[in-house]
Structures are given as C-alpha cells and as structure tokens.
Design a protein around this motif. Structure first.
Motif, short mmCIF file in Angstrom:
data_model
loop_
_atom_site.label_atom_id
_atom_site.label_comp_id
_atom_site.label_asym_id
_atom_site.label_seq_id
_atom_site.Cartn_x
_atom_site.Cartn_y
_atom_site.Cartn_z
N SER A 86 29.70 7.54 59.14
CA SER A 86 30.38 8.55 59.95
C SER A 86 31.47 7.93 60.25
CB SER A 86 29.63 8.77 61.78
OG SER A 86 29.76 7.79 62.14
N LYS A 87 31.91 6.51 59.92
CA LYS A 87 33.44 6.11 60.14
C LYS A 87 34.39 6.82 58.57
CE LYS A 87 32.81 2.55 62.94
NZ LYS A 87 33.10 1.12 63.40
N LEU A 88 33.79 7.43 57.62
CA LEU A 88 34.15 6.90 56.31
C LEU A 88 34.91 8.69 56.32
CD1 LEU A 88 31.38 6.28 53.59
CD2 LEU A 88 33.35 4.91 53.94
N LYS A 89 35.95 9.11 55.74
CA LYS A 89 36.60 10.29 55.42
C LYS A 89 36.06 10.68 54.80
CE LYS A 89 41.37 7.83 56.80
NZ LYS A 89 42.57 7.46 56.24
N VAL A 90 35.88 11.80 54.71
CA VAL A 90 35.31 13.40 53.75
C VAL A 90 35.79 12.47 51.89
CG1 VAL A 90 35.44 15.18 52.95
CG2 VAL A 90 35.50 14.98 54.97
N ALA A 91 36.78 12.61 51.72
CA ALA A 91 36.91 11.86 50.44
C ALA A 91 36.64 10.72 50.05
CB ALA A 91 38.96 11.88 49.95
N GLU A 92 36.28 9.74 50.73
CA GLU A 92 35.08 8.64 50.71
C GLU A 92 34.11 8.79 50.06
OE1 GLU A 92 38.83 5.45 52.69
OE2 GLU A 92 36.89 6.74 54.53
N LEU A 93 33.07 9.65 51.22
CA LEU A 93 32.14 10.37 51.23
C LEU A 93 31.64 10.58 50.06
CD1 LEU A 93 31.45 11.88 54.75
CD2 LEU A 93 30.55 10.03 54.10
#
Length: 79
Positions: A3-10
């Motif tokens: 949940s701490k990841l940003k959308v681009a990272e996900l």
C-alpha cells in the motif's frame, strides 16, 4: 508494504510479474498482494524491492505522499 507503493511502482511490479496493470490503485495493490501471497513468479524479487523501499521511506514519508493521501481522502468524500 504494498500500500506504500505509488501507482507507477505498482504498475511496474505488476508488469514485471506479467499481470494486468489496469485499474485504480486499490485494485493494483490488491492484485499485487494476492500475487505475492500465492508466491507467484518473481514474488521474492518484488518483496525484496518493497522491503528495500520501506527501509528508505521510513522517515515519515514526504510531502507528496501526504498530499496524495489527502487528495485520495478528499476524492473519497465526494464519491
């Protein structure tokens, strides 16, 4: 923590795992979390990458992360 990841990272992690990158952040996080729990291909590398990111970001987060959370909360109130 996924949940701490940003959308681009996900999306990057999902792409690396050969999974769909379509959907909202909550859907992306749920898809990646499920993949990791099943021990899917590359799961160990993804977990190691997330843990390494957590080690770097444990300083309480940055203003952008807080602003993103505030924007998400504001949007949820409208919906």
């Amino acid at each position: 923590d996924v949940s701490k990841l940003k959308v681009a990272e996900l999306k990057e992690k999902l792409k690396d795992a050969g999974l769909s990158t379509a959907g909202l952040k909550a859907e992306l996080a749920a898809r990646l979390r499920e993949h990791l729990e099943r021990g899917g291909s590359g799961a160990e590398d993804v977990i190691n990458g997330i843990n390494a990111k957590d080690d770097v970001d444990d300083d309480g987060g940055d203003a952008k992360t807080t602003a993103d959370a505030d924007a998400t909360d504001a949007f949820a109130d409208v919906a």
